[in-house]
Design a protein around this motif. Structure first.
Motif, PDB file in Angstrom:
ATOM      1  N   LEU A  38      14.813 -11.010  -0.229  1.00 44.62           N
ATOM      2  CA  LEU A  38      15.937 -10.386  -0.930  1.00 44.62           C
ATOM      3  C   LEU A  38      17.012 -11.416  -1.266  1.00 44.62           C
ATOM      4  O   LEU A  38      17.583 -11.405  -2.360  1.00 44.62           O
ATOM      5  CB  LEU A  38      16.543  -9.266  -0.085  1.00 44.62           C
ATOM      6  N   ALA A  39      17.297 -12.309  -0.301  1.00 42.18           N
ATOM      7  CA  ALA A  39      18.338 -13.315  -0.521  1.00 42.18           C
ATOM      8  C   ALA A  39      17.935 -14.286  -1.631  1.00 42.18           C
ATOM      9  O   ALA A  39      18.762 -14.665  -2.472  1.00 42.18           O
ATOM     10  CB  ALA A  39      18.616 -14.071   0.774  1.00 42.18           C
ATOM     11  N   ILE A  40      16.667 -14.686  -1.656  1.00 45.61           N
ATOM     12  CA  ILE A  40      16.199 -15.590  -2.719  1.00 45.61           C
ATOM     13  C   ILE A  40      16.250 -14.876  -4.072  1.00 45.61           C
ATOM     14  O   ILE A  40      16.682 -15.442  -5.088  1.00 45.61           O
ATOM     15  CB  ILE A  40      14.786 -16.092  -2.417  1.00 45.61           C
ATOM     16  N   GLY A  41      15.821 -13.613  -4.080  1.00 45.88           N
ATOM     17  CA  GLY A  41      15.901 -12.836  -5.318  1.00 45.88           C
ATOM     18  C   GLY A  41      17.329 -12.706  -5.810  1.00 45.88           C
ATOM     19  O   GLY A  41      17.596 -12.781  -7.020  1.00 45.88           O
ATOM     20  N   TYR A  42      18.270 -12.529  -4.888  1.00 46.62           N
ATOM     21  CA  TYR A  42      19.681 -12.406  -5.240  1.00 46.62           C
ATOM     22  C   TYR A  42      20.207 -13.712  -5.818  1.00 46.62           C
ATOM     23  O   TYR A  42      20.978 -13.720  -6.785  1.00 46.62           O
ATOM     24  CB  TYR A  42      20.463 -12.005  -3.988  1.00 46.62           C
ATOM     25  N   ALA A  43      19.783 -14.832  -5.251  1.00 46.62           N
ATOM     26  CA  ALA A  43      20.218 -16.138  -5.757  1.00 46.62           C
ATOM     27  C   ALA A  43      19.687 -16.375  -7.171  1.00 46.62           C
ATOM     28  O   ALA A  43      20.405 -16.877  -8.040  1.00 46.62           O
ATOM     29  CB  ALA A  43      19.758 -17.240  -4.815  1.00 46.62           C
ATOM     30  N   PHE A  44      18.431 -16.017  -7.423  1.00 47.41           N
ATOM     31  CA  PHE A  44      17.894 -16.158  -8.777  1.00 47.41           C
ATOM     32  C   PHE A  44      18.578 -15.193  -9.746  1.00 47.41           C
ATOM     33  O   PHE A  44      18.705 -15.487 -10.941  1.00 47.41           O
ATOM     34  CB  PHE A  44      16.380 -15.928  -8.787  1.00 47.41           C
ATOM     35  N   ASP A  45      19.039 -14.054  -9.235  1.00 49.27           N
ATOM     36  CA  ASP A  45      19.788 -13.110 -10.062  1.00 49.27           C
ATOM     37  C   ASP A  45      21.099 -13.740 -10.535  1.00 49.27           C
ATOM     38  O   ASP A  45      21.569 -13.485 -11.643  1.00 49.27           O
ATOM     39  CB  ASP A  45      20.069 -11.831  -9.272  1.00 49.27           C
ATOM     40  N   SER A  46      21.705 -14.565  -9.677  1.00 51.22           N
ATOM     41  CA  SER A  46      22.896 -15.305 -10.079  1.00 51.22           C
ATOM     42  C   SER A  46      22.543 -16.441 -11.027  1.00 51.22           C
ATOM     43  O   SER A  46      23.327 -16.789 -11.923  1.00 51.22           O
ATOM     44  CB  SER A  46      23.607 -15.869  -8.840  1.00 51.22           C
ATOM     45  N   ALA A  47      21.366 -17.011 -10.855  1.00 55.63           N
ATOM     46  CA  ALA A  47      20.976 -18.188 -11.635  1.00 55.63           C
ATOM     47  C   ALA A  47      20.688 -17.867 -13.096  1.00 55.63           C
ATOM     48  O   ALA A  47      20.901 -18.720 -13.966  1.00 55.63           O
ATOM     49  CB  ALA A  47      19.758 -18.849 -11.000  1.00 55.63           C
ATOM     50  N   ILE A  77      11.558 -14.071 -12.108  1.00 52.00           N
ATOM     51  CA  ILE A  77      11.363 -14.661 -10.778  1.00 52.00           C
ATOM     52  C   ILE A  77      12.180 -13.898  -9.743  1.00 52.00           C
ATOM     53  O   ILE A  77      11.697 -13.590  -8.652  1.00 52.00           O
ATOM     54  CB  ILE A  77      11.751 -16.150 -10.793  1.00 52.00           C
ATOM     55  N   SER A  78      13.427 -13.589 -10.098  1.00 56.98           N
ATOM     56  CA  SER A  78      14.275 -12.796  -9.199  1.00 56.98           C
ATOM     57  C   SER A  78      13.624 -11.459  -8.874  1.00 56.98           C
ATOM     58  O   SER A  78      13.601 -11.025  -7.718  1.00 56.98           O
ATOM     59  CB  SER A  78      15.643 -12.572  -9.854  1.00 56.98           C
TER      60      SER A  78
END
Length: 257
Positions: A94-103, A65-66
């Motif tokens: 990009l910000a949403i992708g980054y948040a999913f990268d943390s998730a 998803i990220s």
């Protein structure tokens, strides 16, 4: 013996119970970790991770998803004509992708631990993202920006090199420390706000936010160039410190009984 969480046990807890579990089990941030990553991205990722876990998604699902959000943004950046709406859309994706990268890592923690294949996938996606993002800037600058000097195209090329070297060096640091000093105590030094703020220009979240200025190419280019210079200087200083750290690891190996 620690019990691995299961979906059955998770079903008896509420969403916010899951968020609280993640909060209490959160790994401490590095001493000089930049503030957006720690105070914004990690917290947003926590809410996404709790939702993904309760939906039964695996860490690899979350990584995918990220990647979708991130690479959609990079594709739009490369082929779209710079405008305010495009800049805001690229930033959000990009910000949403980054948040999913943390998730994804937080989902792995909820499920009882990650896997080598999951860690490999996460790092590969990150490496593609880090390089192609700046190459997309190069394409849009060459195609759409009213450049008076082609030398400006060296900025995204240089940023690509700096980002790739930084990422590889940090991954290599972790691998060598795990190999040569697996029993070394983890630093318990408190977070340094000054050090954290000095690292703000190197924060990926700040880079994402810079794309909001795509509607004003001269302003974007000015900020992007400043971020490149800051990242290059930071890398130069960090490489010296990291080399000294690796030298100390060698001394530990020699003196180990």
């Amino acid at each position: 013996m620690t019990r691995t969480p299961t979906h059955a046990s998770a079903s008896t807890a509420t969403y916010f119970d899951t968020v609280r579990r993640l909060s209490s089990a959160q790994k401490p941030a590095a001493r000089g970790a930049p503030p957006y990553s720690v105070y914004v991205n990690r917290r947003v990722g926590r809410f996404l991770a709790a939702g993904a876990f309760r939906l039964g998604l695996t860490p690899n699902n979350v990584t995918a998803i990220s990647a979708v959000f991130t690479f959609c943004a990079i594709g739009l950046l490369a082929i779209g004509e710079p405008s305010w709406w495009l800049g805001i859309l690229v930033w959000l994706l990009l910000a949403i992708g980054y948040a999913f990268d943390s998730a994804d890592g937080q989902v792995a923690r909820l499920r009882g631990g990650g896997s080598p294949s999951g860690e490999w996938l996460d790092h590969v996606v990150d490496s593609i993202k880090i390089s192609t993002l700046h190459l997309a800037v190069l394409v849009t600058m060459f195609t759409h920006f009213p450049l008076t000097d082609s030398g400006w195209l060296l900025v995204p090329i240089g940023f690509t090199a700096v980002a790739a070297v930084s990422f590889f060096a940090m991954i290599l640091n972790d691998l060598l420390k795990a190999k040569h000093a697996p029993l070394a105590p983890v630093s318990t030094a408190p977070r340094s706000m000054t050090r954290s703020l000095l690292g703000l220009p190197t924060d990926y979240g700040v880079l994402c936010l810079a794309f909001v200025l795509l509607g004003a190419p001269p302003a974007f280019l000015g900020l992007y160039t400043l971020l490149f210079i800051a990242n290059a200087l930071y890398l130069g200083l960090a490489l010296g410190k990291w080399f000294r750290d690796m030298t100390e690891l060698g001394h530990v190996e020699i003196t180990r009984p």
